[in-house]
Design a protein around this motif. Structure first.
Motif, mmCIF file in Angstrom:
data_model
loop_
_atom_site.group_PDB
_atom_site.id
_atom_site.type_symbol
_atom_site.label_atom_id
_atom_site.label_comp_id
_atom_site.label_asym_id
_atom_site.label_seq_id
_atom_site.Cartn_x
_atom_site.Cartn_y
_atom_site.Cartn_z
ATOM 1 N N UNK A 7 0.562 -1.232 -0.332
ATOM 2 C CA UNK A 7 0.269 -0.057 -0.030
ATOM 3 C C UNK A 7 0.738 1.364 -0.038
ATOM 4 N N UNK A 8 2.124 1.181 0.242
ATOM 5 C CA UNK A 8 2.988 2.114 0.070
ATOM 6 C C UNK A 8 3.002 3.333 -0.786
ATOM 7 N N UNK A 49 7.087 16.128 -2.416
ATOM 8 C CA UNK A 49 7.714 14.481 -2.721
ATOM 9 C C UNK A 49 7.353 14.454 -0.604
ATOM 10 N N UNK A 50 7.642 15.090 -0.043
ATOM 11 C CA UNK A 50 7.507 14.491 1.752
ATOM 12 C C UNK A 50 6.231 15.087 1.748
ATOM 13 N N UNK A 54 5.486 7.873 1.061
ATOM 14 C CA UNK A 54 5.418 7.201 2.742
ATOM 15 C C UNK A 54 6.715 6.593 2.431
ATOM 16 N N UNK A 55 7.826 7.091 1.256
ATOM 17 C CA UNK A 55 9.358 6.579 1.580
ATOM 18 C C UNK A 55 9.863 6.852 0.182
ATOM 19 N N UNK A 76 13.557 15.882 7.528
ATOM 20 C CA UNK A 76 13.366 17.207 8.450
ATOM 21 C C UNK A 76 11.900 17.067 8.552
ATOM 22 N N UNK A 77 10.743 16.055 7.978
ATOM 23 C CA UNK A 77 9.700 16.215 7.152
ATOM 24 C C UNK A 77 9.220 14.482 8.068
ATOM 25 N N UNK A 78 10.450 13.775 8.653
ATOM 26 C CA UNK A 78 9.707 12.708 8.548
ATOM 27 C C UNK A 78 8.963 11.855 7.240
ATOM 28 N N UNK A 79 9.963 11.796 5.847
ATOM 29 C CA UNK A 79 9.831 11.159 4.885
ATOM 30 C C UNK A 79 11.064 9.116 5.131
ATOM 31 N N UNK A 80 10.176 8.586 5.934
ATOM 32 C CA UNK A 80 11.131 7.441 6.126
ATOM 33 C C UNK A 80 12.020 7.426 4.494
ATOM 34 N N UNK A 81 13.491 7.008 4.622
ATOM 35 C CA UNK A 81 13.915 6.883 3.317
ATOM 36 C C UNK A 81 15.494 6.235 4.021
ATOM 37 N N UNK A 82 15.924 5.225 2.415
ATOM 38 C CA UNK A 82 16.847 4.628 2.945
ATOM 39 C C UNK A 82 18.398 5.291 1.564
#
Length: 125
Positions: A7-8, A49-50, A54-55, A76-82
């Motif tokens: 669902x992301x 984008x933020x 969701x990632x 800074x906007x709490x978007x999870x990423x790698x």
């Protein structure tokens, strides 16, 4: 495959076409609802984008341009990423983003998916 990304909506920043295609399919195979691939930063509205993803899976360098400012913005906007990168000087990345996973190229698909899912707070069943 699994549903770790179920669902992301995922943003993939990758300038190598074949790698981008592989990552997009890998995300879809693992349940992503939508995957948007950008080959350079000009293709992405940083502010939107933020809110829209969701990632993210972020290559450190896109066609010779650093993505660290973009990464800082979404962080800074709490978007999870790698980070998924073949970039070899990782000291700057680890110093600026000590809590963000860096998956080195070449990487296995399962490593990338598991790191992305973990960044988004999801764990394998």
């Amino acid at each position: 495959m699994s549903d770790l990304l179920s669902g992301m909506r995922i943003l993939v920043l990758e300038d190598e076409v074949l790698i981008a295609m592989d990552v997009e399919q890998l995300c879809r195979d693992n349940g992503a609802a939508d995957v948007v691939v950008a080959r350079n930063l000009a293709e992405i509205d940083t502010d939107r984008a933020a809110m829209e993803f969701q990632a993210a899976i972020v290559d450190v360098m896109l066609d010779g341009t650093s993505t660290l400012d973009f990464a800082r913005h979404i962080h800074e906007r709490n978007v999870p990423f790698v980070f998924a990168s073949g970039y070899t000087d990782l000291d700057e990345i680890f110093a600026a983003f000590p809590d963000i996973a860096v998956i080195g190229k070449p990487y296995s698909g399962s490593d990338l998916v598991e790191a992305g899912a973990a960044a988004a707070g999801r764990r394998p069943a």
